[in-house]
Design a protein around this motif. Structure first.
Motif, PDB file in Angstrom:
ATOM      1  N   VAL A 440       4.572 -30.149 -66.116  1.00 48.38           N
ATOM      2  CA  VAL A 440       4.867 -30.795 -64.836  1.00 48.38           C
ATOM      3  C   VAL A 440       5.816 -31.938 -65.163  1.00 48.38           C
ATOM      4  N   PHE A 441       6.993 -31.885 -64.548  1.00 44.83           N
ATOM      5  CA  PHE A 441       8.072 -32.767 -64.977  1.00 44.83           C
ATOM      6  C   PHE A 441       8.160 -34.024 -64.118  1.00 44.83           C
ATOM      7  N   GLY A 442       8.504 -35.108 -64.789  1.00 44.81           N
ATOM      8  CA  GLY A 442       8.934 -36.326 -64.129  1.00 44.81           C
ATOM      9  C   GLY A 442      10.394 -36.547 -64.456  1.00 44.81           C
ATOM     10  N   GLU A 443      10.984 -37.552 -63.821  1.00 42.38           N
ATOM     11  CA  GLU A 443      12.412 -37.788 -64.036  1.00 42.38           C
ATOM     12  C   GLU A 443      12.639 -39.231 -64.441  1.00 42.38           C
ATOM     13  N   LEU A 444      13.444 -39.421 -65.466  1.00 39.00           N
ATOM     14  CA  LEU A 444      13.827 -40.753 -65.922  1.00 39.00           C
ATOM     15  C   LEU A 444      15.284 -40.718 -66.344  1.00 39.00           C
ATOM     16  N   ALA A 445      16.082 -41.579 -65.733  1.00 40.78           N
ATOM     17  CA  ALA A 445      17.521 -41.623 -66.027  1.00 40.78           C
ATOM     18  C   ALA A 445      18.157 -40.242 -65.879  1.00 40.78           C
ATOM     19  N   GLY A 446      17.629 -39.465 -64.943  1.00 41.88           N
ATOM     20  CA  GLY A 446      18.140 -38.123 -64.696  1.00 41.88           C
ATOM     21  C   GLY A 446      17.526 -37.053 -65.568  1.00 41.88           C
ATOM     22  N   TRP A 447      16.837 -37.436 -66.639  1.00 44.94           N
ATOM     23  CA  TRP A 447      16.221 -36.466 -67.550  1.00 44.94           C
ATOM     24  C   TRP A 447      14.945 -35.894 -66.926  1.00 44.94           C
ATOM     25  N   GLU A 448      14.819 -34.583 -66.972  1.00 41.98           N
ATOM     26  CA  GLU A 448      13.549 -33.947 -66.627  1.00 41.98           C
ATOM     27  C   GLU A 448      12.668 -33.978 -67.877  1.00 41.98           C
ATOM     28  N   ARG A 449      11.532 -34.639 -67.766  1.00 48.79           N
ATOM     29  CA  ARG A 449      10.659 -34.815 -68.934  1.00 48.79           C
ATOM     30  C   ARG A 449       9.263 -34.290 -68.592  1.00 48.79           C
ATOM     31  N   ALA A 450       8.689 -33.548 -69.527  1.00 51.26           N
ATOM     32  CA  ALA A 450       7.328 -33.034 -69.334  1.00 51.26           C
ATOM     33  C   ALA A 450       6.359 -34.208 -69.397  1.00 51.26           C
ATOM     34  N   ASN A 451       5.741 -34.555 -68.258  1.00 52.32           N
ATOM     35  CA  ASN A 451       4.809 -35.684 -68.210  1.00 52.32           C
ATOM     36  C   ASN A 451       3.376 -35.261 -68.505  1.00 52.32           C
ATOM     37  N   TRP A 452       3.025 -34.042 -68.107  1.00 49.10           N
ATOM     38  CA  TRP A 452       1.692 -33.500 -68.392  1.00 49.10           C
ATOM     39  C   TRP A 452       1.752 -31.994 -68.212  1.00 49.10           C
ATOM     40  N   PHE A 453       0.713 -31.308 -68.711  1.00 47.88           N
ATOM     41  CA  PHE A 453       0.688 -29.843 -68.657  1.00 47.88           C
ATOM     42  C   PHE A 453      -0.479 -29.370 -67.814  1.00 47.88           C
ATOM     43  N   ALA A 454      -0.153 -28.539 -66.831  1.00 53.27           N
ATOM     44  CA  ALA A 454      -1.176 -27.988 -65.950  1.00 53.27           C
ATOM     45  C   ALA A 454      -1.908 -26.843 -66.644  1.00 53.27           C
ATOM     46  N   LYS A 455      -3.144 -26.667 -66.265  1.00 50.26           N
ATOM     47  CA  LYS A 455      -3.918 -25.534 -66.777  1.00 50.26           C
ATOM     48  C   LYS A 455      -3.634 -24.304 -65.919  1.00 50.26           C
ATOM     49  N   GLU A 456      -4.032 -23.171 -66.421  1.00 46.42           N
ATOM     50  CA  GLU A 456      -3.802 -21.932 -65.680  1.00 46.42           C
ATOM     51  C   GLU A 456      -4.514 -22.010 -64.334  1.00 46.42           C
ATOM     52  N   GLY A 457      -3.784 -21.719 -63.274  1.00 43.67           N
ATOM     53  CA  GLY A 457      -4.352 -21.767 -61.935  1.00 43.67           C
ATOM     54  C   GLY A 457      -4.285 -23.126 -61.271  1.00 43.67           C
ATOM     55  N   GLN A 458      -3.932 -24.164 -62.022  1.00 43.97           N
ATOM     56  CA  GLN A 458      -3.833 -25.505 -61.453  1.00 43.97           C
ATOM     57  C   GLN A 458      -2.441 -25.712 -60.853  1.00 43.97           C
ATOM     58  N   GLU A 459      -2.380 -26.389 -59.708  1.00 43.39           N
ATOM     59  CA  GLU A 459      -1.089 -26.637 -59.082  1.00 43.39           C
ATOM     60  C   GLU A 459      -0.238 -27.540 -59.962  1.00 43.39           C
ATOM     61  N   ARG A 460       1.007 -27.147 -60.112  1.00 43.19           N
ATOM     62  CA  ARG A 460       1.921 -27.903 -60.978  1.00 43.19           C
ATOM     63  C   ARG A 460       2.640 -28.970 -60.156  1.00 43.19           C
ATOM     64  N   GLU A 461       1.887 -29.918 -59.693  1.00 46.44           N
ATOM     65  CA  GLU A 461       2.485 -31.009 -58.926  1.00 46.44           C
ATOM     66  C   GLU A 461       1.577 -32.225 -58.961  1.00 46.44           C
ATOM     67  N   TYR A 462       2.159 -33.370 -58.688  1.00 47.42           N
ATOM     68  CA  TYR A 462       1.390 -34.608 -58.607  1.00 47.42           C
ATOM     69  C   TYR A 462       0.660 -34.679 -57.271  1.00 47.42           C
ATOM     70  N   GLN A 463      -0.581 -35.100 -57.316  1.00 44.88           N
ATOM     71  CA  GLN A 463      -1.330 -35.435 -56.102  1.00 44.88           C
ATOM     72  C   GLN A 463      -1.643 -36.920 -56.216  1.00 44.88           C
ATOM     73  N   TYR A 464      -0.897 -37.705 -55.449  1.00 41.10           N
ATOM     74  CA  TYR A 464      -0.887 -39.150 -55.671  1.00 41.10           C
ATOM     75  C   TYR A 464      -2.097 -39.851 -55.063  1.00 41.10           C
ATOM     76  N   THR A 465      -2.556 -40.854 -55.777  1.00 35.55           N
ATOM     77  CA  THR A 465      -3.618 -41.739 -55.326  1.00 35.55           C
ATOM     78  C   THR A 465      -3.588 -42.973 -56.216  1.00 35.55           C
ATOM     79  N   TRP A 466      -4.272 -44.039 -55.778  1.00 32.12           N
ATOM     80  CA  TRP A 466      -4.401 -45.225 -56.622  1.00 32.12           C
ATOM     81  C   TRP A 466      -5.579 -45.086 -57.580  1.00 32.12           C
ATOM     82  N   LYS A 467      -6.360 -44.027 -57.413  1.00 34.15           N
ATOM     83  CA  LYS A 467      -7.482 -43.776 -58.326  1.00 34.15           C
ATOM     84  C   LYS A 467      -7.004 -42.819 -59.414  1.00 34.15           C
ATOM     85  N   ARG A 468      -7.923 -42.087 -60.010  1.00 37.18           N
ATOM     86  CA  ARG A 468      -7.543 -41.115 -61.036  1.00 37.18           C
ATOM     87  C   ARG A 468      -6.814 -39.947 -60.378  1.00 37.18           C
ATOM     88  N   GLN A 469      -5.587 -39.722 -60.794  1.00 39.27           N
ATOM     89  CA  GLN A 469      -4.793 -38.659 -60.186  1.00 39.27           C
ATOM     90  C   GLN A 469      -5.171 -37.308 -60.780  1.00 39.27           C
TER      91      GLN A 469
END
Length: 817
Positions: A440-469
């Motif tokens: 699951v990629f984030g972007e910094l200075a235009g670079w696509e960087r792998a920020n974390w890896f989803a497990k099989e069947g898990q949605e590959r996107e951020y679900q934002y909250t101020w708690k544990r995401q």
């Protein structure tokens, strides 16, 4: 126009509030040959139609300092110049309609206290007392800043212009700059023409300031510099006079994308809608002056519907004005300030993202001081123009990104929130391999960087909250893999700069505080300093040959760091080249890292041959690579540099071999949580140009005893003798539940003394961990550690343990096994 000089110390291009502020502050510093040229009339671009909201609180301490300065300046301008600025401190209220927004504004309130801004969380009853017209339905929280203000934008600019004139500055309207003359990395002057064509001329000058507002991009191109910004349509309405309406605080309802301002018995409603309308893709009309854009009621209608429910009196009041005017927005919603990296005497103050009035006073002051002394008055990294990457001047990129950035001003400012538009521009050689494995990629200075890896069947996107995401446990597993076994992650986005030439060693010993007179293959961790001992760059430097070094920098600061080196090159015979895209970099980190590498290469990775802090050329699979034994996560490990043509083969070889050892692919969130446990500093947060290297606890990386002179040497020696004025401490909360991000206030013995410069969760330490400075002039380390500490998390004071040594592996035994 005989009254225009043929020579000047500086020519400022653009007569909006920012250009007038720069002229005002330069003349205040004693500059008497300042010329400001405005193509039409002062304020005729965007200043004249600004809402005039003047808030103090910004996202960081220094941006808040600048905003506070603005409102203090505007409060005194009328007396100085005789021009009525309409400035008044009416206060401001922000209300939350969701629990997430409540946490955001309460965290902002805590941050405000740390920054010295007067603020209070208030009840709905108090909101109603101050704002009787407001429908409180759904309001779950509110904060009040009593000293926020509002003013007349045009008159503030005209007052600044008058102040500049009173001290000898020339402010000339209806004079357009048509060309900027250049000689190498310097501008030499500007060509101008009168608006009516009656006159033209040339002004020779020592420097130029681009205050072109939404024309800043085009002015930048004339000057040979990149100023990424794009104009967007910005809407507001003004009601007919409302009987009995008196002065009110400014009201913000960000969950409905709206702000409200009472003005002379009328109510203004403005909007920062989620998807904005970029304007003038083909260029701004040359005739533009005090213009407004066509109405688009359909676009504004959803905002108005919510507003009528929120402020019922608007249903009865007629609309006096429906206004649509352009404002310029940058790719990251921060304005552009400072010395442009492409040139040595072109300065920029542009792209103010609808906060130009509240920012102009402080921005003008900071830029004027920087121009006057040649050094930043304090850390301006948030807005320094050198943070922008060359590709971000691409018009299509700016058009796509600007659709989002206007709305982000009032969107939830969740931690780790990623931009959604204009993505995928820069990809590392391993991008498709990582994507196949669930990255699951984030972007910094235009670079696509792998920020974390989803497990099989898990949605590959951020679900934002101020708690544990939703990625919290994924990253925890990656963290544990690096601590307990082995992980691999992509570091290709980090900047790679080659320094080559006969004087390479001498130059490196001058630009950096470390000792670079070392054997080939030796890696030196150190800082580039300014004359005050502040940290301009935090780098690792590898000596490749007798005449070449590789400097590795953070991804976001590669251009700034390379520019710093170029500007300080002097007469050293070296060539400085960005080679970032030429090599991919895979980090293999963890107790079993050596076993993985031994499975893919015949090279010797033992301590005898390849100790910590050394690099060697290796065979890797059927290809070649260079293995750097260094770490940013505090474990045994190597960074594997491989030319881009062999990168795919290197990844597959390492990935396949790693399966035998249970190697896990990891992301940037893991890297940050591991580095903060180890107490490693994060440039731009924990260490900046205003943080002294000794105070930062990095004196060990600066060799003040080396024979050669280096930038900042005297300041380092002086501070080592006097002792630190501040100490960088590591904090761990005693409660395992709360999360830390950054800017949370630090309390020492019950008193606010500072704020966290960075924060993350320490999965090995079992609680959130933060870094931050504590004032300690004249105190011993024992005195500092003998105090009790708390961290203010969203208004709750949480006890914290403090340490000067890394809480994880304080002796660094794990990296050297």
């Amino acid at each position: 126009m005989a009254d225009l000089p043929t020579k000047a110390r500086v020519v400022i291009i653009g007569g909006g509030v920012v250009g007038c502020s720069v002229a005002y502050h330069l003349t205040k510093l004693g500059w008497d040959d300042v010329v400001l040229l405005e193509r039409k009339q002062l304020t005729s671009g965007t200043t004249w139609h600004a809402a005039g909201l003047i808030a103090q609180l910004r996202a960081t301490a220094n941006m808040t300092k600048l905003a506070k300065y603005s409102q203090e300046l505007y409060g005194a301008l009328e007396e100085e110049t005789g021009v009525a600025t309409g400035f008044k401190r009416v206060g401001s209220i922000t209300v939350a309609l969701t629990e997430d927004r409540k946490e955001e504004i309460y965290r902002q309130a805590a941050m405000a206290r740390a920054f010295g801004v007067e603020v209070e969380e208030i009840s709905n009853e108090r909101v109603q007392e101050m704002y009787p017209h407001l429908n409180l339905e759904g309001v779950v929280g509110a904060v009040y800043l009593p000293l926020d203000g509002q003013g007349d934008p045009a008159n503030i600019a005209l007052a600044l212009a008058k102040g500049a004139r009173q001290r000898g500055g020339i402010v000339k309207e209806r004079v357009k700059v048509t060309e900027i003359a250049k000689d190498g990395r310097k501008v030499t002057g500007v060509d101008w023409v009168a608006d009516d064509g009656s006159a033209s001329g040339h002004i020779e000058c020592d420097m130029v300031v681009n205050c072109g507002g939404m024309w800043g991009h085009e002015v930048g191109r004339m000057a040979g510099v990149n100023v990424p910004l794009h104009a967007c349509e910005h809407f507001y309405i003004v009601s007919e006079p409302i009987e009995g309406l008196t002065q009110l605080p400014v009201l913000r309802v960000p969950d409905e994308c709206a702000y409200y301002k009472e003005d002379a018995g009328k109510m203004m409603l403005g909007a920062f809608e989620p998807e904005s309308k970029p304007w003038a893709m083909e260029g701004i009309p040359d005739s533009f002056e005090f213009d407004q854009l066509p109405e688009d009621f359909d676009h504004f209608e959803p905002i108005l519907e919510d507003a009528i429910n929120r402020m019922p009196m608007l249903a009865e009041a007629g609309i006096h004005t429906f206004f649509n005017g352009p404002e310029s927005f940058t790719p990251d919603d921060a304005y552009h300030l400072g010395l442009a990296p492409e040139m040595d005497n072109v300065w920029v103050a542009a792209g103010f993202n609808s906060i130009g009035i509240q920012s102009a006073g402080g921005a003008g002051m900071a830029l004027a001081e920087w121009m006057d002394t040649g050094q930043k008055p304090f850390d301006l990294g948030d807005v320094d123009i050198s943070r922008m990457q060359p590709f971000q001047g691409n018009k299509k990129y700016l058009f796509e990104r600007s659709k989002e950035t206007l709305g982000l001003l009032y969107a939830d400012h969740y931690p780790y929130r990623q931009k959604a538009t204009a993505r995928g521009v820069r990809r590392t050689p391993f991008h498709h391999h990582l994507k196949e494995q669930g990255a699951v990629f984030g972007e910094l200075a235009g670079w696509e960087r792998a920020n974390w890896f989803a497990k099989e069947g898990q949605e590959r996107e951020y679900q934002y909250t101020w708690k544990r995401q939703n990625w919290f446990e994924n990253s925890a597993e990656e963290h544990r893999a690096v601590r307990e076994n082995v992980g691999m992650y992509d570091m290709s986005s980090f900047g790679k700069i080659r320094v080559e030439g006969p004087d390479a060693e001498a130059f490196m010993n001058y630009i950096g505080g470390g000792d670079y007179t070392v054997a080939n293959g030796k890696i030196v961790y150190t800082q580039f300093l300014n004359n005050r001992g502040g940290i301009e760059a935090d780098v690792t430097v590898t000596r490749l040959t007798e005449t070449s070094y590789l400097v590795v920098t953070p991804a976001a600061t590669r251009l700034a760091d390379q520019t710093w080196m170029m500007r300080n090159k002097g007469n050293f015979n070296v060539v400085i080249t960005d080679v970032t895209p030429g090599e991919g970099v895979l980090a293999i980190m963890g107790p079993n890292a050596r076993k993985v590498l031994e499975a893919v290469s015949p090279a010797d990775f033992t301590n005898a041959t390849n100790p910590f802090g050394t690099a060697q050329e290796i065979e890797l699979g059927m290809g070649l690579a260079r293995a750097h034994r260094v770490t940013y996560v505090g474990e045994l490990g190597w960074e594997i540099y491989v030319s881009s043509d062999m990168a795919g083969h290197a990844f597959e070889t390492l990935f396949d071999a790693g399966q035998e050892f249970g190697m896990k692919l990891c992301g940037m969130h893991m890297m940050d949580s591991c580095r903060i446990e180890k107490g490693f500093r994060h440039f731009g947060h924990d260490i900046t140009c205003e943080d002294h290297v000794v105070d930062a606890g990095l004196g060990f990386a600066v060799k003040a005893t080396k024979e050669s002179d280096f930038i900042g040497k005297e300041a380092v020696i002086a501070r080592k003798e006097s002792g630190p004025k501040n100490r960088m401490l590591q904090f761990k909360l005693t409660d395992a539940e709360p999360l830390l991000f950054h800017n949370e206030p630090i309390l020492r013995n019950g008193e606010y003394v500072g704020y966290l410069s960075s924060g993350n969760y320490g999965h090995t330490l079992g609680a959130a961990v933060g870094m931050g400075y504590v004032p300690c002039e004249g105190e011993s380390a024992a005195d500092v550690l003998g105090s009790t500490y708390e961290i203010d998390v969203c208004g709750v004071k949480v006890k914290a343990e403090a340490s000067l040594k890394p809480m994880y592996d304080p002796k660094s035994e794990r990296v050297k096994v």
